[in-house]
Enzyme design. Structure first.
Site, PDB file in Angstrom:
ATOM      1  N   LYS A  10       0.842  -1.215   0.000  1.00  0.00           N
ATOM      2  CA  LYS A  10       0.000   0.000   0.000  1.00  0.00           C
ATOM      3  C   LYS A  10       0.868   1.253   0.000  1.00  0.00           C
ATOM      4  O   LYS A  10       0.642   2.197  -0.761  1.00  0.00           O
ATOM      5  CB  LYS A  10      -0.902  -0.002   1.238  1.00  0.00           C
ATOM      6  CG  LYS A  10      -1.536   1.346   1.565  1.00  0.00           C
ATOM      7  CD  LYS A  10      -2.353   1.292   2.829  1.00  0.00           C
ATOM      8  CE  LYS A  10      -1.593   1.369   4.092  1.00  0.00           C
ATOM      9  NZ  LYS A  10      -1.160   2.727   4.499  1.00  0.00           N
ATOM     10  N   ASN A  11       1.899   1.261   0.864  1.00  0.00           N
ATOM     11  CA  ASN A  11       2.704   2.472   1.028  1.00  0.00           C
ATOM     12  C   ASN A  11       3.706   2.714  -0.095  1.00  0.00           C
ATOM     13  O   ASN A  11       4.406   3.717  -0.086  1.00  0.00           O
ATOM     14  CB  ASN A  11       3.391   2.456   2.391  1.00  0.00           C
ATOM     15  CG  ASN A  11       2.373   2.637   3.499  1.00  0.00           C
ATOM     16  OD1 ASN A  11       1.219   2.990   3.242  1.00  0.00           O
ATOM     17  ND2 ASN A  11       2.774   2.386   4.720  1.00  0.00           N
TER      18      ASN A  11
ATOM     19  N   CYS B 100      -4.597  12.808  13.849  1.00  0.00           N
ATOM     20  CA  CYS B 100      -4.641  11.375  13.559  1.00  0.00           C
ATOM     21  C   CYS B 100      -4.558  10.615  14.876  1.00  0.00           C
ATOM     22  O   CYS B 100      -3.968  11.106  15.838  1.00  0.00           O
ATOM     23  CB  CYS B 100      -3.451  11.030  12.665  1.00  0.00           C
ATOM     24  SG  CYS B 100      -3.217   9.269  12.428  1.00  0.00           S
TER      25      CYS B 100
ATOM     26  N   ARG C 134       1.172  14.381  13.671  1.00  0.00           N
ATOM     27  CA  ARG C 134       1.552  14.174  12.257  1.00  0.00           C
ATOM     28  C   ARG C 134       1.473  15.457  11.423  1.00  0.00           C
ATOM     29  O   ARG C 134       0.743  15.523  10.431  1.00  0.00           O
ATOM     30  CB  ARG C 134       0.719  13.069  11.627  1.00  0.00           C
ATOM     31  CG  ARG C 134       0.848  11.745  12.362  1.00  0.00           C
ATOM     32  CD  ARG C 134       0.122  10.635  11.699  1.00  0.00           C
ATOM     33  NE  ARG C 134       0.800  10.153  10.501  1.00  0.00           N
ATOM     34  CZ  ARG C 134       0.353   9.143   9.755  1.00  0.00           C
ATOM     35  NH1 ARG C 134      -0.781   8.555  10.089  1.00  0.00           N
ATOM     36  NH2 ARG C 134       1.008   8.731   8.700  1.00  0.00           N
TER      37      ARG C 134
ATOM     38  N   ASP D 198       5.191   0.485  12.084  1.00  0.00           N
ATOM     39  CA  ASP D 198       4.006  -0.226  11.562  1.00  0.00           C
ATOM     40  C   ASP D 198       3.984  -1.694  11.961  1.00  0.00           C
ATOM     41  O   ASP D 198       3.043  -2.407  11.625  1.00  0.00           O
ATOM     42  CB  ASP D 198       3.949  -0.097  10.037  1.00  0.00           C
ATOM     43  CG  ASP D 198       3.693   1.337   9.598  1.00  0.00           C
ATOM     44  OD1 ASP D 198       3.866   1.621   8.405  1.00  0.00           O
ATOM     45  OD2 ASP D 198       3.356   2.170  10.468  1.00  0.00           O
TER      46      ASP D 198
ATOM     47  N   ARG E 285      -8.337  -0.739   5.438  1.00  0.00           N
ATOM     48  CA  ARG E 285      -7.544   0.312   4.786  1.00  0.00           C
ATOM     49  C   ARG E 285      -6.231  -0.215   4.228  1.00  0.00           C
ATOM     50  O   ARG E 285      -5.681   0.352   3.300  1.00  0.00           O
ATOM     51  CB  ARG E 285      -7.238   1.433   5.788  1.00  0.00           C
ATOM     52  CG  ARG E 285      -8.483   2.184   6.237  1.00  0.00           C
ATOM     53  CD  ARG E 285      -8.083   3.408   7.006  1.00  0.00           C
ATOM     54  NE  ARG E 285      -7.170   4.246   6.224  1.00  0.00           N
ATOM     55  CZ  ARG E 285      -6.682   5.383   6.692  1.00  0.00           C
ATOM     56  NH1 ARG E 285      -6.994   5.777   7.916  1.00  0.00           N
ATOM     57  NH2 ARG E 285      -5.861   6.114   5.971  1.00  0.00           N
TER      58      ARG E 285
HETATM   59  C1  EPZ Z   1       4.456   6.881   6.486  1.00  0.00           C
HETATM   60  O1  EPZ Z   1       3.671   7.907   7.080  1.00  0.00           O
HETATM   61  C2  EPZ Z   1       3.541   5.667   6.363  1.00  0.00           C
HETATM   62  N1  EPZ Z   1       2.417   6.002   5.518  1.00  0.00           N
HETATM   63  C3  EPZ Z   1       3.056   5.247   7.741  1.00  0.00           C
HETATM   64  O2  EPZ Z   1       2.300   4.048   7.612  1.00  0.00           O
HETATM   65  C4  EPZ Z   1       4.251   4.945   8.619  1.00  0.00           C
HETATM   66  O3  EPZ Z   1       3.817   4.680   9.922  1.00  0.00           O
HETATM   67  C5  EPZ Z   1       5.204   6.151   8.656  1.00  0.00           C
HETATM   68  O4  EPZ Z   1       5.572   6.545   7.323  1.00  0.00           O
HETATM   69  C6  EPZ Z   1       6.483   5.858   9.412  1.00  0.00           C
HETATM   70  O5  EPZ Z   1       7.121   4.746   8.907  1.00  0.00           O
HETATM   71  C7  EPZ Z   1       2.575   5.979   4.166  1.00  0.00           C
HETATM   72  O6  EPZ Z   1       3.623   5.702   3.628  1.00  0.00           O
HETATM   73  C8  EPZ Z   1       1.376   6.303   3.345  1.00  0.00           C
HETATM   74  P1  EPZ Z   1       6.471  10.245   8.583  1.00  0.00           P
HETATM   75  P2  EPZ Z   1       4.192   9.427   7.125  1.00  0.00           P
HETATM   76  O7  EPZ Z   1       6.248  11.551   7.899  1.00  0.00           O
HETATM   77  O8  EPZ Z   1       5.019   9.704   5.931  1.00  0.00           O
HETATM   78  C9  EPZ Z   1       7.030  13.601  11.889  1.00  0.00           C
HETATM   79  C10 EPZ Z   1       0.485   2.580   7.891  1.00  0.00           C
HETATM   80  O9  EPZ Z   1       0.150   1.985   8.918  1.00  0.00           O
HETATM   81  N2  EPZ Z   1       6.821  14.602  10.816  1.00  0.00           N
HETATM   82  O10 EPZ Z   1       7.633   9.446   8.179  1.00  0.00           O
HETATM   83  O11 EPZ Z   1       3.026  10.278   7.401  1.00  0.00           O
HETATM   84  C11 EPZ Z   1       5.773  12.793  12.204  1.00  0.00           C
HETATM   85  O12 EPZ Z   1       4.905  13.469  13.068  1.00  0.00           O
HETATM   86  C12 EPZ Z   1       0.916   4.052   7.981  1.00  0.00           C
HETATM   87  O13 EPZ Z   1       0.523   2.069   6.768  1.00  0.00           O
HETATM   88  C13 EPZ Z   1       6.932  15.941  11.109  1.00  0.00           C
HETATM   89  O14 EPZ Z   1       7.179  16.322  12.251  1.00  0.00           O
HETATM   90  O15 EPZ Z   1       5.130   9.379   8.412  1.00  0.00           O
HETATM   91  C14 EPZ Z   1       6.350  11.516  12.810  1.00  0.00           C
HETATM   92  O16 EPZ Z   1       6.586  11.690  14.154  1.00  0.00           O
HETATM   93  C15 EPZ Z   1       0.612   4.656   9.300  1.00  0.00           C
HETATM   94  N3  EPZ Z   1       6.719  16.837  10.109  1.00  0.00           N
HETATM   95  C16 EPZ Z   1       7.648  11.342  12.032  1.00  0.00           C
HETATM   96  O17 EPZ Z   1       7.949  12.599  11.433  1.00  0.00           O
HETATM   97  C17 EPZ Z   1       6.433  16.466   8.817  1.00  0.00           C
HETATM   98  O18 EPZ Z   1       6.257  17.332   7.948  1.00  0.00           O
HETATM   99  C18 EPZ Z   1       7.597  10.277  10.942  1.00  0.00           C
HETATM  100  O19 EPZ Z   1       6.467  10.491  10.168  1.00  0.00           O
HETATM  101  C19 EPZ Z   1       6.345  15.108   8.544  1.00  0.00           C
HETATM  102  C20 EPZ Z   1       6.540  14.180   9.560  1.00  0.00           C
END
Ligand code: EPZ
Length: 434
Positions: free
Chosen positions: A22-23, A116, A121, A306, A398
């Protein structure tokens, strides 16, 4: 509302196959906005989030047709540059149309994703990077408004190796004037899959898979027909490795790529789980009782957040005490209370959970709170004594394709029941059909 009903205690055996990731599919789908053409994408999981992205693209004017697990997307210009709140609120990953829209069409109006269940996030890093590339960005009425005649290259240092942030900026930089360097970039396999797809279309991306990605902008990507096969889902594969382990089963997980799951497989082996790599699959044999092992989540190649809930389910029946720390998302322990309802001994302090393993969990009605938490509850249900009923299974839909059918096929007593039947509580038989 549908529920999943499980009668635990049956060792799983046979072969189960992980679907497409999916990702990886989500950013690849968003990236078609970068250029006209036809995109035949294979190994696309038929899960709700994919349908949401397809609907989002349709509303932008992209043609989308399914043929089995192949999705054909056709771009002949676009009709609008807006991603509405109504869709974005159901799937945060919608934010990934922002980069391609502003890079290719010079403007975008994308709803802010909002809060969320697993954490705040924010998307500040996505916006910071686009601003560095010259986009004018304002936020009004809950929407991000972005404009740029043409983006330019920039050096962008990310505070956190954000996955979708890296993907969004990499897509935007593909059509920017000049070279962009993403420092402290995410190096998840899904990021690499996107870069491979873009390079196949004429992009010039190097370093994907490392913390430093360089993108030399091009004027346009090549049109015509592009065929691409998405990688298999390492998180789904990891979930099934634990299903085999927790049920003391003997299961082959096809589509599991060990090189993408080293952190998880390392912890499983430390817990006494036997893993054998075979061609195109991994065999898992569950021990009579796993041994407690600590785990702390981290960006790839660290232990994936995850997989945290699923691993916690295993540790809930382990010998000894483990410490599980969720260091990526600040609120991703909501499954603890539900596991406690099943008899798990878990103490939470902030983002840390001390798990005292018990001999036996007991089946109970529980509530899913997010995608991976629901997978963790399914795993706990597979080993628990008696019946578990998992509510709010729309979370599972999902991101897991046909999980109930796949588990039934390897011997689980699991069934999905809807409406009235969910209310009266009929017992599922071993391998029972829907
Ligand atoms: C991706 O989400 C995945 N989703 C998530 O999978 C996964 O949990 C996550 O990466 C971490 O591996 C998809 O790929 C669609 P991040 P993403 O931005 O990109 C902070 C699932 O279960 N951050 O890497 O949204 C954030 O708050 C889902 O399939 C900022 O502060 O995660 C977090 O603490 C859930 N500012 C950390 O970075 C930003 O602009 C990592 O989040 C962006 C992120």
């Amino acid at each position: 509302m549908d529920q999943i009903v499980i009668r635990g205690g049956r060792p799983l055996s046979g072969e189960i196959t992980a679907s497409g990731a999916k990702n990886a599919a989500l950013p690849v789908m968003a990236s078609v906005l970068l250029g006209d053409g036809d995109y035949e994408l294979s190994n696309i999981p038929r899960v709700v989030d994919i349908h949401t992205m397809a609907e989002l693209l349709r509303r932008l004017g992209v043609g989308a047709q399914w043929a089995d697990n192949r999705l054909i997307l056709s771009v002949r210009g676009i009709e609008r540059c807006e991603a509405a709140y109504e869709l974005v609120k159901t799937m945060r990953a919608s934010i990934m149309v922002l980069g391609p829209l502003v890079a290719r069409w010079g403007q975008a109006r994308v709803s802010l994703p909002g809060g969320c269940a697993i954490g705040a996030r924010p998307v500040n890093l996505h916006l910071m990077g686009l601003r560095k590339m010259g986009a004018e960005i304002t936020i009004a009425h809950g929407y991000i408004e972005a404009k740029a005649s043409r983006l330019h290259g920039a050096t962008i240092a990310l505070d956190q190796p954000t996955v979708t942030g890296t993907e969004n900026l990499m897509m935007a930089a593909t059509l920017a004037q000049g070279t962009t360097v993403l420092d402290n970039a995410a190096c998840e396999p899904e990021v690499v899959d996107l870069a491979t797809f873009l390079n196949q279309r004429g992009a010039r991306i190097s370093g994907a898979g490392s913390r430093r990605i360089t993108i030399e902008g091009v004027d346009r990507l090549s049109g015509g027909l592009h065929r691409y096969t998405i990688i298999s889902d390492r998180i789904e594969a990891g979930t099934y490795l634990i299903a085999g382990a927790i049920t003391r089963g003997r299961l082959a997980v096809r589509g599991c790529r060990p090189e993408q799951l080293e952190a998880v497989m390392g912890k499983l082996e430390a817990a006494g789980v036997v893993l054998r790599k075979e061609a195109g699959r991994v065999m898992v044999e569950g021990p009579p009782r796993p041994t407690a092992v600590d785990a702390a989540t981290a960006p790839y190649p660290g232990f994936p957040t995850d997989m945290q809930a699923q691993f916690m389910a295993l540790m809930a029946v382990a010998k000894g005490q483990s410490l599980i720390s969720e260091l990526v998302f600040e609120q991703r322990l909501t499954h603890v209370a539900e596991l406690q309802r099943m008899g798990a001994q878990i103490q939470v302090q902030g983002v840390h959970a001390k798990v005292q393993g018990v001999e036996q969990l007991s089946g109970a009605p529980v509530m899913a709170s997010d995608l991976r938490a629901s997978a963790g509850l399914v795993l706990a249900g597979l080993v628990a004594d008696g019946e578990s009923r998992i509510q709010r299974v729309y979370h599972l839909d999902r991101g897991y394709e046909r999980m109930v059918e796949k588990l039934q096929a390897v011997g689980a007593a699991i069934e999905r029941v809807s409406g009235e039947r969910a209310r009266v509580g009929r017992q599922p038989e071993a391998g029972a059909g829907p």
